[in-house]
Design a protein around this motif. Structure first.
Motif, PDB file in Angstrom:
ATOM      1  N   SER A   1      -3.633   6.938   1.822  1.00  0.00           N
ATOM      2  CA  SER A   1      -4.201   5.625   2.091  1.00  0.00           C
ATOM      3  C   SER A   1      -4.756   5.601   3.511  1.00  0.00           C
ATOM      4  O   SER A   1      -4.234   6.249   4.418  1.00  0.00           O
ATOM      5  CB  SER A   1      -3.131   4.548   1.922  1.00  0.00           C
ATOM      6  N   ASP A   2      -5.835   4.856   3.693  1.00  0.00           N
ATOM      7  CA  ASP A   2      -6.497   4.802   5.000  1.00  0.00           C
ATOM      8  C   ASP A   2      -6.784   3.346   5.364  1.00  0.00           C
ATOM      9  O   ASP A   2      -7.914   2.972   5.655  1.00  0.00           O
ATOM     10  CB  ASP A   2      -7.791   5.615   4.972  1.00  0.00           C
TER      11      ASP A   2
ATOM     12  N   PHE B   1       2.524  -1.248 -11.510  1.00  0.00           N
ATOM     13  CA  PHE B   1       2.483  -0.699 -10.157  1.00  0.00           C
ATOM     14  C   PHE B   1       1.930  -1.755  -9.219  1.00  0.00           C
ATOM     15  O   PHE B   1       0.925  -2.407  -9.518  1.00  0.00           O
ATOM     16  CB  PHE B   1       1.605   0.548 -10.091  1.00  0.00           C
ATOM     17  N   ILE B   2       2.593  -1.927  -8.083  1.00  0.00           N
ATOM     18  CA  ILE B   2       2.150  -2.850  -7.048  1.00  0.00           C
ATOM     19  C   ILE B   2       1.656  -2.044  -5.861  1.00  0.00           C
ATOM     20  O   ILE B   2       2.390  -1.196  -5.338  1.00  0.00           O
ATOM     21  CB  ILE B   2       3.280  -3.789  -6.595  1.00  0.00           C
ATOM     22  N   GLY B   3       0.430  -2.290  -5.461  1.00  0.00           N
ATOM     23  CA  GLY B   3      -0.107  -1.664  -4.265  1.00  0.00           C
ATOM     24  C   GLY B   3      -0.099  -2.647  -3.113  1.00  0.00           C
ATOM     25  O   GLY B   3      -0.549  -3.785  -3.265  1.00  0.00           O
TER      26      GLY B   3
ATOM     27  N   ILE C   1      -7.765   2.054  -2.533  1.00  0.00           N
ATOM     28  CA  ILE C   1      -8.186   2.369  -3.901  1.00  0.00           C
ATOM     29  C   ILE C   1      -9.399   3.287  -3.818  1.00  0.00           C
ATOM     30  O   ILE C   1     -10.440   2.909  -3.261  1.00  0.00           O
ATOM     31  CB  ILE C   1      -8.526   1.091  -4.685  1.00  0.00           C
ATOM     32  N   TYR C   2      -9.254   4.491  -4.352  1.00  0.00           N
ATOM     33  CA  TYR C   2     -10.370   5.442  -4.395  1.00  0.00           C
ATOM     34  C   TYR C   2     -10.997   5.373  -5.781  1.00  0.00           C
ATOM     35  O   TYR C   2     -10.320   5.606  -6.785  1.00  0.00           O
ATOM     36  CB  TYR C   2      -9.874   6.852  -4.101  1.00  0.00           C
TER      37      TYR C   2
ATOM     38  N   SER D   1      -1.826   6.577  -2.672  1.00  0.00           N
ATOM     39  CA  SER D   1      -3.041   5.768  -2.801  1.00  0.00           C
ATOM     40  C   SER D   1      -3.254   5.560  -4.293  1.00  0.00           C
ATOM     41  O   SER D   1      -2.565   6.160  -5.120  1.00  0.00           O
ATOM     42  CB  SER D   1      -4.240   6.452  -2.151  1.00  0.00           C
ATOM     43  N   TRP D   2      -4.217   4.699  -4.627  1.00  0.00           N
ATOM     44  CA  TRP D   2      -4.555   4.528  -6.042  1.00  0.00           C
ATOM     45  C   TRP D   2      -5.904   5.202  -6.277  1.00  0.00           C
ATOM     46  O   TRP D   2      -6.925   4.785  -5.739  1.00  0.00           O
ATOM     47  CB  TRP D   2      -4.629   3.050  -6.413  1.00  0.00           C
ATOM     48  N   VAL D   3      -5.884   6.288  -7.061  1.00  0.00           N
ATOM     49  CA  VAL D   3      -7.075   7.079  -7.328  1.00  0.00           C
ATOM     50  C   VAL D   3      -7.488   6.820  -8.771  1.00  0.00           C
ATOM     51  O   VAL D   3      -6.819   7.273  -9.701  1.00  0.00           O
ATOM     52  CB  VAL D   3      -6.815   8.581  -7.088  1.00  0.00           C
TER      53      VAL D   3
END
Length: 264
Positions: free
Chosen positions: A20-21, A52-54, A59-60, A89-91
């Motif tokens: 994550s960035d 899933f909780i981000g 998000i990529y 991260s979420w890809v």
């Protein structure tokens, strides 16, 4: 150390390489609000493992995005019908093309225009996220949108000022200057800590009620004993009076006989 965007692009990255960035939250109020949204929902859904909780997680959604360093990470997002395990991260291309079902952005002076404009359009046109909410911990600005015919339409609040979320099956609304979840009945959904405090309070109330009931029962027993004692005393007095009356009758009878008078 996280790889640079160019290194990631050159290596044709997979999900295990994408960190994550996202920048830090703007204020402690934003951080507290985000933590509250995450922990409360995890507590409410503690018996589930299909979501899933981000939280402030990138998000990529395209490799071109990596080359342009066009990183987009909602403050809070929810994906349903997926495995609940930690992610860096979420890809999207590693998650069967899944995008968030719900997104919440926490507005600040620096991000409000982007959240209301560019990000709203991205979530509507690219992500096709079913519901999008924003909330300002500073000004308490709160709004919700639902995707209708591929366009976001504002969700009207009810009489309590609560906005229904189909994705959550819960209301969202403001309580004590924070964005909170509410049950379908409009009751505040408690956090784990609040649930524990409520349980302690209920236990104390139950204990107090039990003590009051015990004291009342003891008082009733004492009153019954006192009444029994009074009744016994009255019975004794009545017996004494009866005995005294009998003695007077006997004396009178004896006097009459001494005068040769038949008492009958």
């Amino acid at each position: 150390m996280a790889l640079t965007a160019q290194q990631l692009a050159d290596l044709m990255p997979d999900a295990t390489q994408l960190d994550s960035d996202e920048p830090e939250m703007e204020t402690s109020a934003h951080y507290d609000q985000l933590a509250l949204l995450v922990t409360c929902l995890e507590w409410l859904w503690r018996d589930r493992d299909d979501f899933f909780i981000g939280a402030n997680l990138t998000i990529y959604f395209s490799r071109q995005q990596l080359k342009n360093r066009d990183f987009r990470g909602p403050d809070f997002f929810l994906v349903q019908q997926t495995q609940n395990h930690p992610r860096r991260s979420w890809v999207v291309w590693e998650e069967d093309g899944r995008y968030p079902d719900l997104i919440i952005e926490l507005l600040s002076d620096e991000t409000a225009n982007v959240d209301r404009g560019l990000k709203k359009n991205l979530y509507q046109d690219r992500f096709r996220t079913h519901e999008y909410f924003w909330f300002s911990p500073d000004t308490l600005e709160f709004a919700g949108f639902r995707l209708v015919s591929q366009q976001y339409q504002a969700i009207l609040p009810n009489d309590q000022g609560l906005i229904w979320s189909e994705a959550l099956g819960l209301y969202l609304g403001i309580h004590d200057r924070q964005l909170r979840y509410f049950t379908p009945q409009g009751e505040l959904a408690l956090t784990a800590g609040e649930t524990a405090i409520a349980a302690v309070q209920e236990a104390r109330i139950a204990q107090q009620q039990a003590q009051e009931a015990q004291q009342q029962a003891q008082q009733q027993v004492q009153e019954a004993q006192q009444q029994a004692q009074e009744a016994q005393q009255q019975a004794q007095e009545a017996q004494q009076q009866a005995q005294e009356a009998q003695r007077r009758a006997e004396r009178l009878e004896a006097q009459l006989r001494s005068l040769n008078i038949d008492p009958s």
